[in-house]
Design an enzyme around this catalytic site. Structure first.
Site, PDB file in Angstrom:
ATOM      1  N   GLN A  39       0.808  -1.211   0.000  1.00 52.85           N
ATOM      2  CA  GLN A  39       0.000   0.000   0.000  1.00 52.85           C
ATOM      3  C   GLN A  39       0.844   1.266   0.000  1.00 52.85           C
ATOM      4  O   GLN A  39       0.417   2.285  -0.534  1.00 52.85           O
ATOM      5  CB  GLN A  39      -0.924   0.027   1.220  1.00 52.85           C
ATOM      6  N   ARG A  94       2.415   0.110  12.845  1.00 55.03           N
ATOM      7  CA  ARG A  94       2.369  -1.273  12.383  1.00 55.03           C
ATOM      8  C   ARG A  94       2.568  -1.286  10.874  1.00 55.03           C
ATOM      9  O   ARG A  94       1.801  -0.690  10.134  1.00 55.03           O
ATOM     10  CB  ARG A  94       1.026  -1.916  12.752  1.00 55.03           C
ATOM     11  N   HIS A 138       1.204  -9.780   4.403  1.00 54.62           N
ATOM     12  CA  HIS A 138       0.017  -8.948   4.210  1.00 54.62           C
ATOM     13  C   HIS A 138      -0.426  -9.074   2.750  1.00 54.62           C
ATOM     14  O   HIS A 138      -0.334  -8.150   1.954  1.00 54.62           O
ATOM     15  CB  HIS A 138       0.335  -7.486   4.548  1.00 54.62           C
ATOM     16  N   ASN A 183      -1.807 -11.123   8.246  1.00 55.45           N
ATOM     17  CA  ASN A 183      -2.881 -10.153   8.361  1.00 55.45           C
ATOM     18  C   ASN A 183      -4.159 -10.698   7.726  1.00 55.45           C
ATOM     19  O   ASN A 183      -4.149 -11.172   6.598  1.00 55.45           O
ATOM     20  CB  ASN A 183      -2.503  -8.842   7.666  1.00 55.45           C
ATOM     21  N   GLU A 184      -5.264 -10.586   8.478  1.00 56.91           N
ATOM     22  CA  GLU A 184      -6.580 -11.001   7.995  1.00 56.91           C
ATOM     23  C   GLU A 184      -6.520 -12.353   7.278  1.00 56.91           C
ATOM     24  O   GLU A 184      -6.891 -12.494   6.113  1.00 56.91           O
ATOM     25  CB  GLU A 184      -7.188  -9.941   7.079  1.00 56.91           C
ATOM     26  N   ASN A 325      -9.132  -7.031  13.253  1.00 56.09           N
ATOM     27  CA  ASN A 325      -9.511  -5.924  12.379  1.00 56.09           C
ATOM     28  C   ASN A 325     -11.034  -5.886  12.314  1.00 56.09           C
ATOM     29  O   ASN A 325     -11.665  -6.887  11.975  1.00 56.09           O
ATOM     30  CB  ASN A 325      -8.960  -6.106  10.964  1.00 56.09           C
ATOM     31  N   TYR A 327     -14.543  -3.353  11.224  1.00 54.31           N
ATOM     32  CA  TYR A 327     -15.056  -2.125  10.631  1.00 54.31           C
ATOM     33  C   TYR A 327     -16.571  -1.982  10.749  1.00 54.31           C
ATOM     34  O   TYR A 327     -17.068  -0.909  11.047  1.00 54.31           O
ATOM     35  CB  TYR A 327     -14.669  -2.052   9.146  1.00 54.31           C
ATOM     36  N   GLU A 393      -6.815  -2.881  13.299  1.00 53.17           N
ATOM     37  CA  GLU A 393      -7.439  -1.976  12.331  1.00 53.17           C
ATOM     38  C   GLU A 393      -8.886  -1.716  12.719  1.00 53.17           C
ATOM     39  O   GLU A 393      -9.598  -2.619  13.150  1.00 53.17           O
ATOM     40  CB  GLU A 393      -7.418  -2.560  10.911  1.00 53.17           C
TER      41      GLU A 393
END
Length: 479
Positions: A39, A94, A138, A183-184, A325, A327, A393
């Site tokens: 990213q 992170r 990731h 991650n995730e 994480n 949302y 997150e």
């Protein structure tokens, strides 16, 4: 550019008052920001880095012309970004290590320039008083390993990931105290191997998207199994060889909706638990109990790999924390009719229908529902024996290049922090991707978050006062 992250080993803390400061949190709460290598780093073809599965996915046109070739160019601008973090008052950052930058072919020699970049970034963070938190994977497996044996669908990945983790522990462990292997993990296998909406874009009809290879019925379960084995192998190595000397911790990150029944019917309540089992329990049950949820074993049957006794023993307890994480909150209702289908994928196995809570002001923005995060934390506490939880997150999204005056994100910050004192957002600094210099500009939410972190009172009318205070020095926010 940045995603906010709250790293804490404590349960959620709610305050009834609408006024709060940083000092209202326990001393061991840590507030920071987070990003992933693809990213933000850019420099995708420089200094020995070769493609990851993200590069291949992006260059195939799956991101509508966007890619991480340049991104925010943190590879060259890391000092500026770290200075922004310090100016904001962040306590942690992170980030993920790009495996294909550090060990370009997935195994073998370490790339000296890749190593130097991460050493410089870590040292820069530490010199500014910011804790470095590292994620090892990731969504960016080296393409070389994907091409060689299919990446995560092959058991060979366990050995290669462990060797990669060993390099990271050995090279950076004297400076890093917080490690996340994946991650995730649940989203990675669902979107990468079932729907094909993420790299490595493996899926099959009628479930997946535009994939050239894959099997949506079996490969998500295979990939998940190998992720758990690889995580356990890396964690075991860390605990055996490095933890006593380096005094760090290691965990795995999962994405977590908060699911609530659409109705009070028994069917919808059972369906909600089933959704939790498939989304959260798929990975957390083996870490805590040593095996997959019984619901999954019954429905998926032989398509769900089995742990041997030795594997179960290795996976069980192979974590110091669970990374979360979160949302949005989702309504769930039963759809068991899908269980009659043959050659099912994971979503059909789950046999539920999802309905997102509506946002009255915007379809794009996430509704503000802080109680959803509180629900997730309470569920993990009660169901899994109160393990340490790091909220990696959480936050509000806004459209790219929409405005620097990001009031929806400020309201999200106000709502979540004020209600739970453990939820933060992302996208604090606007990066003009059309500017050759990739200029950074603070958004309204950056000022809000900075004021909060520096101990200033944040009340229900604080947003109005904030606008008055910053408009004199930042007139562009009012344009």
């Amino acid at each position: 550019m940045l995603r906010l992250v709250l790293l804490t080993s404590l349960a959620a803390l709610a305050l009834s008052t609408d006024k709060f400061t940083r000092d209202d949190f326990p001393p061991d709460f840590v507030f920071g920001a987070a990003a992933s290598a693809y990213q933000v780093e850019g420099a995708a073809n420089l200094d020995g880095r070769i493609p990851s599965i993200w590069d291949t996915f992006a260059h195939a046109g799956n991101m509508h012309g966007a890619s991480g070739d340049i991104a925010c160019d943190e590879y060259h601008k890391y000092k500026e970004d770290v200075q922004l973090m310090e100016d904001t008052g962040l306590e942690a950052y992170r980030f993920s290590i790009s495996w294909s930058r550090l060990i370009p072919n997935g195994r073998g020699a370490v790339n000296p320039k890749g190593f130097q970049y991460y050493i410089k970034l870590i040292n820069e963070l530490i010199s500014h008083g910011i804790q470095p938190h590292v994620t090892l994977h990731h969504t960016d497996l080296p393409q070389a390993l994907e091409d060689e044996y299919g990446g995560w669908v092959s058991r060979k990945i366990v050995k290669d990931f462990t060797a990669y983790a060993d390099v990271c522990f050995r090279k950076f462990g004297d400076r890093i105290s917080y490690w996340t292997t994946m991650n995730e993990a649940n989203v990675f296998v669902l979107e990468g191997y079932d729907t094909g909406f993420l790299p490595p874009q493996r899926c099959s009809p009628p479930y997946g998207g535009n994939c050239s290879t894959g099997n949506s019925s079996t490969e998500p379960y295979m990939a998940a199994h190998h992720i758990l084995l690889a995580h356990a192998s890396a964690a075991r190595l860390y605990k055996k060889r490095y933890q006593d000397k380096q005094h760090g911790v290691i965990g795995l990150n999962v994405f977590s909706y908060w699911f609530i029944p659409l109705t009070n019917s028994t069917e919808d309540k059972i369906a909600t638990q089933r959704a939790n089992d498939f989304y959260l329990g798929w990975f957390v049950d083996p870490l805590v109990f040593g095996d997959y949820p019984q619901t999954m074993k019954k429905i998926v049957g032989s398509r769900l790999p089995s742990f041997t006794y030795a594997e179960s023993s290795q996976v069980k307890g192979s974590f110091d924390f669970i990374g979360v994480n979160h949302y949005i909150t989702i309504y769930v209702n039963d759809n068991t009719s899908s269980l009659n289908m043959e050659d099912r994928d994971v979503l059909a196995d789950m046999a539920v229908q999802f309905t997102r809570i509506r946002n009255d002001t915007s379809i794009f923005e996430y509704p503000i529902a802080p109680w959803g995060l509180q629900g997730i934390l309470e569920y993990i506490k009660q169901f899994y024996g109160n393990p340490p939880v790091y909220i990696h997150e959480n936050g509000q999204r806004t459209r790219r290049n929409s405005t620097l005056e990001d009031w929806p994100r400020v309201k999200y910050l106000q709502g979540y922090i004020g209600s739970l004192l453990d939820a933060l957002s992302y996208g604090l600094y606007f990066v003009d991707l059309d500017d050759p210099d990739l200029k950074r500009q603070p958004k309204l939410s950056a000022h809000w978050y900075s004021n909060f972190l520096k101990g200033k009172n944040i009340s229900s009318d604080g947003c109005i006062e904030l606008q008055k205070n910053i408009s004199a020095v930042s007139p562009y926010l009012l344009e």
